[in-house]
Design a protein around this motif. Structure first.
Motif: not given
Length: 388
Positions: A187-207
């Motif tokens: 999940l840490y790798e997922v979050v780092q990926g969303k930091q660089a490229a946010p999407g329409e998803d829960v991980a990006s919205w939390l960030l």
């Protein structure tokens, strides 16, 4: 009274009745050998605990100080930066971020995705005449749905499945700890990926939430979502299927006077995915109405099953949704609607495609003081052609 035995897992309602006769509504239990807690039986008593977060907070920090690292249930109960294990201002901050992210989920798109994948999974076994519904249908369907919500794809899914399986096996401390490390790492790798490229998803919205959650805090929120969504929703689907297959009255009424939601509610009353949960930790000793003292910093765990009802279908509960399967109060599950949507679509697709299913062998329940799920659900049916 032990909650960690195979005998309890096979027939918890029997033991609840025995224990209530001996102890009343507050039962002294062990969550693992030597790990003491109080089990709350009864709807009224449970609501007293759940609706009094100041007296019965969810923060386990006082309990953890005296619990060794090799405690079998520590991985399931230990504190962390999530709404499930904090109180007061911290809880409000984390829960606010959770709720704000979850309300942005496009449920129409989710429904279409779950329907599509359910058909794909059913097609893989429909022509065979047999299936193991946990491994071949319910679990992969729910995991894929949660992955889509969170924004996870590719190889991360398989690693997440391994991590979650280890966490539910509370008897193996080393395996559970390894599962926790793997879950956080993926999940840490997922979050780092969303930091660089946010999407329409829960991980990006939390960030992006105004609470300003750190990467580590977002990882903790996502881990909670996976733990509280994947296995419990899978179990809800399987437990409902089992009720339909083993209770003639339920099966006969389904599709007529009984809707899929009614069948799900029956399972949520009698076989909820988490039989015992919503753990609270009084910070000072508490004297209850029946004269029983609850020790400070010792877990108080709620029985979420309506074990008074007897065999499934004996009481007509259509339209009654007063079960405690999703908790209650400020810690109630914020994603119950999403979980029910996934489970409803899964059941509708499966029962329409394979209405003549029957259990293929004796069913075995996972041994756990918390979870209520089948280790497998093998079924047989008349093979048919693939869905279009």
């Amino acid at each position: 009274m032990p909650l960690y035995t195979a005998g309890f897992a096979a027939e918890p309602a029997h033991w609840f009745r025995e224990w209530e006769g001996e102890f009343g509504s507050l039962v002294p239990v062990e969550l693992a050998p030597g790990v003491l807690a109080t089990l709350v039986l009864g709807h009224r008593e449970a609501l007293k605990v759940l609706h009094n977060p100041d007296t019965f907070p969810a923060d386990p920090s006082g309990w953890q100080r005296d619990v060794s690292g090799d405690c079998p249930v520590r991985q399931m109960l230990e504190g962390g930066p999530t709404p499930a294990r904090t109180a007061g201002v911290e809880h409000a901050r984390y829960r606010g971020a959770h709720v704000a992210a979850l309300v942005r989920v496009d449920q129409h798109m989710l429904q279409a995705e779950v329907e599509r994948y359910a058909v794909e999974l059913i097609n893989a076994f429909w022509t065979v005449g047999s299936a193991e519904l946990r491994a071949q249908f319910a679990y992969p369907l729910v995991l894929e749905a949660v992955n889509r919500l969170v924004g996870v794809s590719g190889d991360a899914s398989a690693a997440l499945a391994r991590a979650l399986a280890a966490l539910t096996e509370v008897r193996d401390v080393e395996s559970a700890a390894a599962g926790r490390r793997l879950l956080d790492s993926v999940l840490y790798e997922v979050v780092q990926g969303k930091q660089a490229a946010p999407g329409e998803d829960v991980a990006s919205w939390l960030l992006a939430h105004e609470a300003g959650l750190s990467e580590a805090e977002v990882v903790a929120q996502l881990a909670l979502i996976y733990e509280m969504a994947v296995e419990p929703t899978t179990a809800l689907i399987l437990n409902t299927i089992r009720l339909i297959l083993t209770d003639d009255r339920l099966a006969a009424a389904l599709g007529g006077s009984l809707s899929t939601r009614d069948a799900l509610d029956e399972a949520l009353f009698t076989d909820p995915p988490l039989t015992n949960w919503c753990v609270r930790y009084p910070h000072v000793p508490q004297l209850m109405d029946n004269g029983v003292w609850l020790p400070a910093h010792q877990p108080v765990i709620i029985s979420l099953a309506d074990w008074h009802s007897g065999p499934a279908g004996q009481a007509d509960r259509r339209g009654n949704r007063s079960h405690l399967a999703f908790g209650a109060g400020i810690h109630g599950c914020p994603a119950d609607g999403i979980g029910l949507l996934i489970a409803t679509i899964a059941l509708d697709q499966l029962m329409d495609a394979v209405p003549d299913m029957r259990p293929a062998r004796k069913l075995v329940w996972q041994t756990s003081p918390f979870h209520r799920f089948l280790t497998a659900l093998p079924v047989a049916f008349e093979p048919v052609r693939s869905l279009p």
